[in-house]
Scaffold this motif. Structure first.
Motif, PDB file in Angstrom:
ATOM      1  N   GLY A  32     115.922  13.334   9.860  1.00  0.00           N
ATOM      2  CA  GLY A  32     116.017  14.469  10.773  1.00  0.00           C
ATOM      3  C   GLY A  32     117.430  14.996  10.916  1.00  0.00           C
ATOM      4  O   GLY A  32     117.708  15.833  11.778  1.00  0.00           O
ATOM      5  N   ALA A  33     118.343  14.531  10.070  1.00  0.00           N
ATOM      6  CA  ALA A  33     119.744  14.941  10.162  1.00  0.00           C
ATOM      7  C   ALA A  33     119.935  16.338   9.581  1.00  0.00           C
ATOM      8  O   ALA A  33     119.225  16.732   8.646  1.00  0.00           O
ATOM      9  N   PRO A  34     120.902  17.094  10.098  1.00  0.00           N
ATOM     10  CA  PRO A  34     121.167  18.426   9.544  1.00  0.00           C
ATOM     11  C   PRO A  34     121.747  18.334   8.135  1.00  0.00           C
ATOM     12  O   PRO A  34     122.482  17.400   7.814  1.00  0.00           O
ATOM     13  N   VAL A  35     121.397  19.323   7.310  1.00  0.00           N
ATOM     14  CA  VAL A  35     121.953  19.441   5.958  1.00  0.00           C
ATOM     15  C   VAL A  35     122.915  20.618   5.954  1.00  0.00           C
ATOM     16  O   VAL A  35     122.516  21.759   6.225  1.00  0.00           O
ATOM     17  N   ILE A  36     124.171  20.345   5.654  1.00  0.00           N
ATOM     18  CA  ILE A  36     125.202  21.387   5.605  1.00  0.00           C
ATOM     19  C   ILE A  36     125.440  21.766   4.148  1.00  0.00           C
ATOM     20  O   ILE A  36     125.853  20.922   3.337  1.00  0.00           O
ATOM     21  N   PRO A  37     125.171  23.021   3.768  1.00  0.00           N
ATOM     22  CA  PRO A  37     125.440  23.434   2.382  1.00  0.00           C
ATOM     23  C   PRO A  37     126.934  23.639   2.160  1.00  0.00           C
ATOM     24  O   PRO A  37     127.603  24.293   2.960  1.00  0.00           O
ATOM     25  N   VAL A  38     127.449  23.060   1.097  1.00  0.00           N
ATOM     26  CA  VAL A  38     128.873  23.173   0.773  1.00  0.00           C
ATOM     27  C   VAL A  38     128.990  23.635  -0.674  1.00  0.00           C
ATOM     28  O   VAL A  38     128.269  23.149  -1.556  1.00  0.00           O
ATOM     29  N   ALA A  39     129.883  24.570  -0.912  1.00  0.00           N
ATOM     30  CA  ALA A  39     130.109  25.053  -2.277  1.00  0.00           C
ATOM     31  C   ALA A  39     131.598  25.035  -2.564  1.00  0.00           C
ATOM     32  O   ALA A  39     132.413  25.313  -1.680  1.00  0.00           O
ATOM     33  N   HIS A  40     131.941  24.676  -3.783  1.00  0.00           N
ATOM     34  CA  HIS A  40     133.335  24.823  -4.188  1.00  0.00           C
ATOM     35  C   HIS A  40     133.412  25.568  -5.511  1.00  0.00           C
ATOM     36  O   HIS A  40     132.492  25.565  -6.321  1.00  0.00           O
ATOM     37  N   TRP A  41     134.552  26.212  -5.687  1.00  0.00           N
ATOM     38  CA  TRP A  41     134.748  27.081  -6.844  1.00  0.00           C
ATOM     39  C   TRP A  41     136.217  27.045  -7.236  1.00  0.00           C
ATOM     40  O   TRP A  41     137.095  27.235  -6.403  1.00  0.00           O
ATOM     41  N   GLY A  42     136.489  26.782  -8.492  1.00  0.00           N
ATOM     42  CA  GLY A  42     137.856  26.780  -9.000  1.00  0.00           C
ATOM     43  C   GLY A  42     138.231  25.508  -9.713  1.00  0.00           C
ATOM     44  O   GLY A  42     139.113  25.524 -10.581  1.00  0.00           O
ATOM     45  N   ALA A  43     137.569  24.387  -9.392  1.00  0.00           N
ATOM     46  CA  ALA A  43     137.890  23.127 -10.066  1.00  0.00           C
ATOM     47  C   ALA A  43     137.570  23.201 -11.555  1.00  0.00           C
ATOM     48  O   ALA A  43     138.219  22.535 -12.366  1.00  0.00           O
ATOM     49  N   HIS A  44     136.595  24.038 -11.914  1.00  0.00           N
ATOM     50  CA  HIS A  44     136.231  24.175 -13.329  1.00  0.00           C
ATOM     51  C   HIS A  44     137.355  24.808 -14.141  1.00  0.00           C
ATOM     52  O   HIS A  44     137.365  24.706 -15.372  1.00  0.00           O
ATOM     53  N   GLU A  45     138.299  25.473 -13.463  1.00  0.00           N
ATOM     54  CA  GLU A  45     139.447  26.033 -14.167  1.00  0.00           C
ATOM     55  C   GLU A  45     140.442  24.942 -14.550  1.00  0.00           C
ATOM     56  O   GLU A  45     141.209  25.092 -15.506  1.00  0.00           O
ATOM     57  N   ILE A  46     140.416  23.833 -13.816  1.00  0.00           N
ATOM     58  CA  ILE A  46     141.319  22.721 -14.098  1.00  0.00           C
ATOM     59  C   ILE A  46     140.732  21.837 -15.191  1.00  0.00           C
ATOM     60  O   ILE A  46     141.383  21.540 -16.194  1.00  0.00           O
TER      61      ILE A  46
END
Length: 287
Positions: free
Chosen positions: A156-170
Protein backbone atom coordinates in the motif's frame (compact mmCIF):
# COMPACT_ATOMS: atom_id res chain seq x y z
CA UNK A 1 18.10 -20.51 0.41
CA UNK A 2 17.84 -18.98 3.85
CA UNK A 3 17.04 -15.28 3.82
CA UNK A 4 18.36 -12.71 6.20
CA UNK A 5 16.01 -10.13 7.65
CA UNK A 6 16.18 -6.64 6.21
CA UNK A 7 17.37 -5.35 9.59
CA UNK A 8 20.70 -7.03 8.97
CA UNK A 9 21.19 -4.97 5.81
CA UNK A 10 21.04 -1.57 7.52
CA UNK A 11 18.59 0.91 9.01
CA UNK A 12 16.58 3.93 7.96
CA UNK A 13 19.16 6.51 9.01
CA UNK A 14 22.38 7.66 7.42
CA UNK A 15 24.83 5.40 9.23
CA UNK A 16 28.59 5.57 9.19
CA UNK A 17 28.90 3.20 6.23
CA UNK A 18 26.32 5.10 4.17
CA UNK A 19 28.19 8.31 4.80
CA UNK A 20 31.47 6.60 3.95
CA UNK A 21 30.01 5.43 0.62
CA UNK A 22 28.84 8.98 -0.07
CA UNK A 23 32.35 10.28 0.58
CA UNK A 24 33.66 7.87 -2.04
CA UNK A 25 30.96 8.38 -4.69
CA UNK A 26 29.84 12.01 -4.52
CA UNK A 27 33.20 13.57 -5.50
CA UNK A 28 33.32 11.34 -8.60
CA UNK A 29 29.81 12.40 -9.54
CA UNK A 30 30.71 16.03 -8.99
CA UNK A 31 33.60 15.73 -11.45
CA UNK A 32 31.48 14.07 -14.14
CA UNK A 33 28.05 15.63 -13.66
CA UNK A 34 26.42 19.06 -13.62
CA UNK A 35 23.42 18.10 -11.48
CA UNK A 36 19.93 19.39 -12.13
CA UNK A 37 17.96 17.92 -9.22
CA UNK A 38 14.17 18.39 -9.22
CA UNK A 39 11.01 17.11 -7.58
CA UNK A 40 12.02 16.41 -3.98
CA UNK A 41 8.73 17.97 -2.89
CA UNK A 42 6.96 14.86 -4.18
CA UNK A 43 8.85 12.53 -1.83
CA UNK A 44 7.04 11.56 1.38
CA UNK A 45 8.59 13.16 4.43
CA UNK A 46 8.12 9.96 6.42
CA UNK A 47 6.92 6.40 5.93
CA UNK A 48 7.92 3.85 3.36
CA UNK A 49 7.66 4.50 -0.35
CA UNK A 50 8.86 3.13 -3.67
CA UNK A 51 10.88 5.06 -6.24
CA UNK A 52 10.32 3.70 -9.76
CA UNK A 53 13.10 4.90 -12.07
CA UNK A 54 13.89 4.71 -15.80
CA UNK A 55 17.17 3.13 -16.91
CA UNK A 56 19.35 4.22 -19.85
CA UNK A 57 22.98 4.04 -18.65
CA UNK A 58 24.99 1.69 -16.47
CA UNK A 59 25.85 4.60 -14.17
CA UNK A 60 22.20 5.41 -13.48
CA UNK A 61 22.24 3.74 -10.03
CA UNK A 62 25.14 5.89 -8.84
CA UNK A 63 23.59 9.15 -10.07
CA UNK A 64 20.12 8.26 -8.79
CA UNK A 65 21.59 7.33 -5.39
CA UNK A 66 23.30 10.75 -5.22
CA UNK A 67 20.00 12.51 -5.95
CA UNK A 68 18.06 10.40 -3.47
CA UNK A 69 20.76 10.72 -0.79
CA UNK A 70 20.67 14.51 -1.07
CA UNK A 71 16.88 14.49 -0.68
CA UNK A 72 17.20 13.43 2.94
CA UNK A 73 15.69 9.98 2.38
CA UNK A 74 18.49 7.43 1.84
CA UNK A 75 17.62 4.88 -0.85
CA UNK A 76 17.63 1.11 -0.58
CA UNK A 77 18.43 -0.09 -4.09
CA UNK A 78 17.60 -3.58 -5.31
CA UNK A 79 20.43 -5.57 -6.84
CA UNK A 80 21.08 -9.11 -8.01
CA UNK A 81 21.96 -11.33 -5.06
CA UNK A 82 25.19 -12.33 -6.86
CA UNK A 83 26.51 -8.77 -6.46
CA UNK A 84 26.57 -9.28 -2.71
CA UNK A 85 29.23 -11.97 -3.05
CA UNK A 86 31.74 -9.67 -4.80
CA UNK A 87 34.58 -8.59 -2.48
CA UNK A 88 34.26 -5.05 -1.14
CA UNK A 89 31.22 -4.30 -3.36
CA UNK A 90 29.16 -6.87 -1.50
CA UNK A 91 30.51 -5.61 1.81
CA UNK A 92 29.49 -2.02 1.03
CA UNK A 93 26.11 -3.08 -0.32
CA UNK A 94 25.32 -4.90 2.91
CA UNK A 95 26.66 -2.16 5.15
CA UNK A 96 24.65 0.56 3.36
CA UNK A 97 21.42 -1.43 3.52
CA UNK A 98 20.98 -2.29 -0.15
CA UNK A 99 18.61 -5.15 -0.93
CA UNK A 100 19.46 -8.43 -2.70
CA UNK A 101 16.95 -9.90 -5.13
CA UNK A 102 16.87 -13.69 -4.87
CA UNK A 103 15.93 -14.62 -8.41
CA UNK A 104 16.23 -18.32 -7.67
CA UNK A 105 13.08 -18.12 -5.57
CA UNK A 106 10.07 -19.86 -7.13
CA UNK A 107 7.74 -17.53 -5.22
CA UNK A 108 7.51 -14.04 -6.72
CA UNK A 109 6.51 -12.54 -3.37
CA UNK A 110 9.45 -14.23 -1.61
CA UNK A 111 11.84 -12.87 -4.23
CA UNK A 112 10.92 -9.37 -3.02
CA UNK A 113 10.41 -10.15 0.67
CA UNK A 114 13.29 -7.90 1.72
CA UNK A 115 11.85 -5.01 -0.33
CA UNK A 116 8.39 -5.54 1.18
CA UNK A 117 9.85 -5.60 4.70
CA UNK A 118 11.91 -2.47 3.99
CA UNK A 119 8.91 -0.49 2.73
CA UNK A 120 6.81 -1.63 5.68
CA UNK A 121 9.61 -0.46 7.99
CA UNK A 122 9.50 3.05 6.53
CA UNK A 123 12.29 2.80 3.97
CA UNK A 124 12.65 4.29 0.49
CA UNK A 125 13.08 1.33 -1.88
CA UNK A 126 14.12 1.90 -5.49
CA UNK A 127 13.14 -0.23 -8.49
CA UNK A 128 14.09 -0.19 -12.16
CA UNK A 129 10.77 -1.53 -13.50
CA UNK A 130 12.23 -2.20 -16.96
CA UNK A 131 14.60 -4.71 -15.36
CA UNK A 132 17.47 -3.71 -17.65
CA UNK A 133 18.70 -0.84 -19.82
CA UNK A 134 16.04 0.36 -22.22
CA UNK A 135 16.24 -0.98 -25.75
CA UNK A 136 14.02 1.78 -27.10
CA UNK A 137 15.96 3.43 -29.98
CA UNK A 138 15.32 6.90 -28.52
CA UNK A 139 15.85 5.82 -24.90
CA UNK A 140 12.24 6.12 -23.79
CA UNK A 141 11.09 3.71 -21.07
CA UNK A 142 10.16 0.23 -22.29
CA UNK A 143 7.37 -1.96 -20.99
CA UNK A 144 7.91 -2.71 -17.33
CA UNK A 145 8.06 -5.86 -15.25
CA UNK A 146 5.57 -6.40 -12.48
CA UNK A 147 7.80 -6.55 -9.40
CA UNK A 148 7.35 -2.89 -8.50
CA UNK A 149 3.55 -3.14 -8.83
CA UNK A 150 3.49 -6.30 -6.73
CA UNK A 151 5.43 -4.68 -3.88
CA UNK A 152 3.34 -1.50 -4.10
CA UNK A 153 0.02 -3.33 -3.95
CA UNK A 154 1.16 -5.70 -1.20
CA UNK A 155 2.34 -2.82 1.00
CA UNK A 156 0.00 0.00 0.00
CA UNK A 157 3.04 2.29 -0.18
CA UNK A 158 3.10 5.22 -2.61
CA UNK A 159 5.04 4.83 -5.86
CA UNK A 160 7.01 7.94 -6.84
CA UNK A 161 7.95 8.07 -10.55
CA UNK A 162 11.52 9.25 -11.08
CA UNK A 163 13.22 9.95 -14.39
CA UNK A 164 16.77 10.90 -15.20
CA UNK A 165 18.27 12.12 -18.42
CA UNK A 166 21.87 12.85 -19.40
CA UNK A 167 23.83 9.94 -17.91
CA UNK A 168 23.69 8.25 -21.32
CA UNK A 169 25.89 11.07 -22.62
CA UNK A 170 28.62 9.98 -20.20
CA UNK A 171 28.35 6.23 -20.76
CA UNK A 172 26.00 5.37 -23.63
CA UNK A 173 23.94 2.21 -23.28
CA UNK A 174 25.57 -0.93 -24.68
CA UNK A 175 28.86 0.94 -25.20
CA UNK A 176 32.04 -1.07 -24.81
CA UNK A 177 34.56 -0.19 -22.15
CA UNK A 178 37.17 2.34 -23.08
CA UNK A 179 37.26 5.95 -24.21
CA UNK A 180 36.00 7.57 -27.36
CA UNK A 181 32.76 8.06 -29.22
CA UNK A 182 30.15 5.50 -28.20
CA UNK A 183 32.19 4.44 -25.17
CA UNK A 184 33.15 6.68 -22.25
CA UNK A 185 32.60 10.42 -22.72
CA UNK A 186 33.76 11.76 -19.38
CA UNK A 187 34.66 15.34 -20.31
CA UNK A 188 33.47 18.01 -20.47
CA UNK A 189 31.01 17.57 -17.60
CA UNK A 190 27.52 16.62 -18.70
CA UNK A 191 24.32 18.03 -17.30
CA UNK A 192 22.22 15.25 -15.79
CA UNK A 193 18.66 15.88 -14.69
CA UNK A 194 16.91 13.72 -12.11
CA UNK A 195 13.29 14.58 -11.35
CA UNK A 196 10.40 13.09 -9.41
CA UNK A 197 6.71 13.42 -10.16
CA UNK A 198 3.57 13.04 -8.06
CA UNK A 199 2.78 9.61 -6.64
CA UNK A 200 1.11 7.20 -9.08
CA UNK A 201 -2.58 6.67 -8.32
CA UNK A 202 -2.96 2.92 -7.83
CA UNK A 203 -6.05 3.16 -5.62
CA UNK A 204 -8.28 1.33 -8.12
CA UNK A 205 -6.16 -1.82 -7.72
CA UNK A 206 -6.10 -1.89 -3.92
CA UNK A 207 -7.94 -4.86 -2.46
CA UNK A 208 -7.99 -6.75 -5.75
CA UNK A 209 -6.47 -10.17 -6.21
CA UNK A 210 -2.98 -9.83 -7.66
CA UNK A 211 -3.74 -11.47 -10.97
CA UNK A 212 -1.47 -11.11 -13.99
CA UNK A 213 -3.91 -8.59 -15.49
CA UNK A 214 -4.03 -6.42 -12.35
CA UNK A 215 -0.23 -6.43 -12.08
CA UNK A 216 0.10 -5.66 -15.80
CA UNK A 217 -2.30 -2.73 -15.62
CA UNK A 218 -0.70 -1.29 -12.48
CA UNK A 219 2.75 -1.66 -14.03
CA UNK A 220 1.63 0.17 -17.15
CA UNK A 221 0.27 3.04 -15.02
CA UNK A 222 3.66 3.28 -13.30
CA UNK A 223 5.55 3.27 -16.62
CA UNK A 224 3.22 5.94 -17.99
CA UNK A 225 3.98 8.16 -15.00
CA UNK A 226 7.74 7.69 -15.38
CA UNK A 227 7.48 8.47 -19.10
CA UNK A 228 5.53 11.66 -18.36
CA UNK A 229 8.29 12.89 -16.03
CA UNK A 230 10.94 12.07 -18.63
CA UNK A 231 8.94 13.82 -21.37
CA UNK A 232 8.87 16.97 -19.26
CA UNK A 233 12.63 16.81 -18.72
CA UNK A 234 13.33 16.25 -22.41
CA UNK A 235 10.66 18.64 -23.68
CA UNK A 236 9.62 16.02 -26.20
CA UNK A 237 6.61 13.87 -26.98
CA UNK A 238 7.10 10.18 -26.12
CA UNK A 239 6.18 7.51 -28.66
CA UNK A 240 2.55 6.44 -28.84
CA UNK A 241 3.53 2.79 -28.35
CA UNK A 242 5.93 1.57 -25.70
CA UNK A 243 8.86 -0.56 -26.84
CA UNK A 244 8.35 -4.22 -25.84
CA UNK A 245 11.60 -6.18 -25.69
CA UNK A 246 9.88 -9.58 -25.82
CA UNK A 247 7.76 -8.65 -28.80
CA UNK A 248 10.83 -7.26 -30.56
CA UNK A 249 12.64 -10.54 -29.92
CA UNK A 250 9.77 -12.51 -31.45
CA UNK A 251 9.73 -10.22 -34.48
CA UNK A 252 13.49 -10.66 -34.95
CA UNK A 253 13.08 -14.43 -34.70
CA UNK A 254 10.28 -14.38 -37.25
CA UNK A 255 12.33 -12.20 -39.60
CA UNK A 256 15.32 -14.54 -39.26
CA UNK A 257 13.10 -17.53 -40.00
CA UNK A 258 11.70 -15.82 -43.09
CA UNK A 259 15.21 -15.02 -44.26
CA UNK A 260 16.27 -18.64 -43.86
CA UNK A 261 13.22 -19.74 -45.86
CA UNK A 262 14.09 -17.30 -48.63
CA UNK A 263 17.69 -18.52 -48.66
CA UNK A 264 16.47 -22.11 -49.07
CA UNK A 265 14.11 -21.10 -51.82
CA UNK A 266 10.97 -22.13 -49.93
CA UNK A 267 7.71 -20.82 -51.41
CA UNK A 268 6.24 -17.80 -49.71
CA UNK A 269 3.11 -19.70 -48.72
CA UNK A 270 5.02 -22.59 -47.11
CA UNK A 271 3.69 -23.75 -43.75
CA UNK A 272 5.15 -21.92 -40.77
CA UNK A 273 4.77 -24.58 -38.11
CA UNK A 274 8.26 -23.87 -36.80
CA UNK A 275 7.54 -20.18 -36.20
CA UNK A 276 8.42 -19.05 -32.65
CA UNK A 277 5.61 -19.42 -30.15
CA UNK A 278 4.24 -16.56 -28.09
CA UNK A 279 5.75 -16.93 -24.63
CA UNK A 280 4.94 -13.39 -23.53
CA UNK A 281 4.31 -14.09 -19.85
CA UNK A 282 2.64 -11.13 -18.19
CA UNK A 283 4.22 -11.99 -14.84
CA UNK A 284 7.73 -10.66 -14.36
CA UNK A 285 10.19 -10.07 -11.58
CA UNK A 286 11.01 -6.38 -11.82
CA UNK A 287 14.18 -4.98 -10.38
Amino acid sequence: MARRSYAKFGNADYGIWYRFAAVLVKPVNTVLVKPDWRGWEHLPKEGGFIAAVNHNSIIDPVIYAHWQYNSGRPPRILGKSSLFSIPFIGFMLRKTGQIPVFRESTDAAQAFRAAIDAVNNGQCVQFYPEGTLTRDPDLWPMTGKSGVARVALMTGAPVIPVAHWGAHEIIPPYGRTGFGKGRFNLFPRHRVTVAAGPAVDLSKYQGQELTAQVLNDATEDIMTAITAVLAEIRGEQPPAERFDMRRAARERAAAALAERRRAKGAPKDAPKNDAPKNNDDTEGTGR
